[in-house]
Design an enzyme around this catalytic site. Structure first.
Site, PDB file in Angstrom:
ATOM      1  N   CYS A 133      54.456  39.477  46.765  1.00  0.00           N
ATOM      2  CA  CYS A 133      54.475  38.273  47.616  1.00  0.00           C
ATOM      3  C   CYS A 133      55.773  37.510  47.395  1.00  0.00           C
ATOM      4  CB  CYS A 133      53.261  37.402  47.302  1.00  0.00           C
ATOM      5  SG  CYS A 133      52.907  36.154  48.553  1.00  0.00           S
ATOM      6  N   CYS A 172      50.144  44.935  50.318  1.00  0.00           N
ATOM      7  CA  CYS A 172      49.303  43.959  49.622  1.00  0.00           C
ATOM      8  C   CYS A 172      47.829  44.260  49.872  1.00  0.00           C
ATOM      9  CB  CYS A 172      49.646  42.543  50.085  1.00  0.00           C
ATOM     10  SG  CYS A 172      48.649  41.259  49.290  1.00  0.00           S
ATOM     11  N   LYS A 218      55.995  21.458  34.846  1.00  0.00           N
ATOM     12  CA  LYS A 218      55.801  22.909  34.717  1.00  0.00           C
ATOM     13  C   LYS A 218      56.179  23.375  33.317  1.00  0.00           C
ATOM     14  CE  LYS A 218      58.116  27.113  35.009  1.00  0.00           C
ATOM     15  NZ  LYS A 218      59.458  27.592  34.613  1.00  0.00           N
TER      16      LYS A 218
END
Length: 365
Positions: A327, A337, A253
């Site tokens: 979220c 949402c 990452k």
């Protein structure tokens, strides 16, 4: 038999030879034509928004990227790619390095896989992406002002790359505001350069980066990284993914983020815990048998199988900010949402009353 799509950028005309095996793939054809029918020969991406109008809504729907000269801190632009798929494999080719787009009159050939072997796109993924963009454009998230790519934005390119690398190292299992605070303290002490970190003692680094997660181990890794950068790269950072991954404490990452932000070299998607969680909730990724991916690296590999490459950079800050504001890991705000109708996990991890409130709100409209 593969089909060839030829794009003439000088006249913006298209000649398509379609085989019967792929004529039924209307979605793929429509997706390609929509991406190349823009007024300019540029690939449009979904971008983050801060208060500086990273998102700029276009009447009629959609978003356009912010002009280069308006980008804060001189962050690198998202690379544009021409695609060539052959022999069942996908290769990306950088466009003209001087202009960032194919030269006028040039022709790019794209061989599209037969439908039987082409990657499958999740249902409604474009609607979901656009809906998340709309939500992100109306609310700032911590990543918009304190993300790793913001580190050292006022520094020269070489020092800024090193700052992004250190910020990525510190960000592991640490909230953005904590990482940002540690970077600011290092910057105030003049310790965002390999030479300076190599000179200072480890105890001083620990005191400055506390309370980031695993600060003792990270202080030790900072010293090791600084020494490696000095001895092997003249104080700069590695310019390849493999070399970045060889540094202590640097995982996939972080390496992909540094390659994107530091070297403007897109080799993969930066997947952190937010991207991993949201992609699984949306049903965008899975392991064989339909099971959710078990870690960010599995998510990255699964996501790269189908997500268009022009989205690889912007998908991280887009979903990270979405994960920080709506979220969320615990008690996601499914009631507010705008893409909950497309989400298989909607209201499964939240308060049941939220679903009732959301239903009532929809009935009023």
């Amino acid at each position: 038999m593969s089909q060839l799509l030829f794009i003439n950028y000088s006249r913006v005309t298209f000649a398509v030879r379609m085989s019967k095996a792929t004529c039924s793939s209307k979605r793929l054809k429509s997706n390609i034509e929509s991406r190349i029918s823009e007024p300019k020969p540029e690939l449009c991406v979904y971008a983050r928004k801060r208060t500086t109008n990273r998102y700029e809504e276009i009447r009629g729907g959609g978003f356009k990227a912010e002009p280069v000269d308006q980008k804060p801190c001189g962050l690198p632009d998202i690379e544009e790619f021409a695609y060539k798929i052959s022999n069942g494999s996908c290769q990306s080719e950088k466009s003209n390095a001087t202009s960032g787009v194919p030269s006028v009159g040039s022709t790019v050939a794209i061989a599209i896989k037969p439908e039987s072997t082409a990657a499958k796109f999740p249902a409604n993924w474009e609607k979901v992406l656009e809906g998340i963009c709309n939500m992100r454009s109306s609310e700032d998230a911590p990543v918009d002002s304190m993300g790793c790519e913001k580190a050292g934005c006022s520094l020269p390119p070489k020092e800024r790359r090193f700052a992004v690398l250190i910020s990525s190292l510190l960000s592991s299992q640490t909230k953005d505001h904590v990482t940002h605070g540690a970077i600011q303290r290092l910057l105030q002490k003049g310790l965002l350069a390999a030479e300076e970190i190599d000179k200072v003692d480890e105890a001083t680094i620990k005191s400055l980066i506390y309370p980031v997660g695993f600060y003792s181990r990270k202080a030790s890794n900072m010293k090791k990284i600084a020494n490696i950068c000095l001895t092997k790269y003249d104080g700069d950072i590695p310019s390849s993914l493999e070399e970045l991954l060889s540094l202590p404490g640097i995982g996939p990452k972080m390496a992909h983020l540094v390659m994107n932000a530091g070297w403007n070299n897109v080799q993969g998607i930066c997947v952190d815990t937010h991207v991993h969680r949201i992609c699984n909730r949306l049903g965008w990724v899975s392991r064989p048998g339909g099971k959710p991916t078990s870690n960010p690296e599995e998510t990255r590999e699964a996501l790269q199988l189908w997500l268009p490459k022009e989205e690889w950079v912007s998908i991280n800050p887009l979903l990270v900010g979405f994960g920080q504001t709506i979220c969320t890991p615990l008690r996601p705000r499914c009631g507010v949402c705008k893409v909950s109708d497309f989400c298989p996990a909607a209201f499964k991890e939240t308060n049941p009353q939220s679903k009732v409130k959301a239903s009532g709100r929809k009935d009023k409209h």
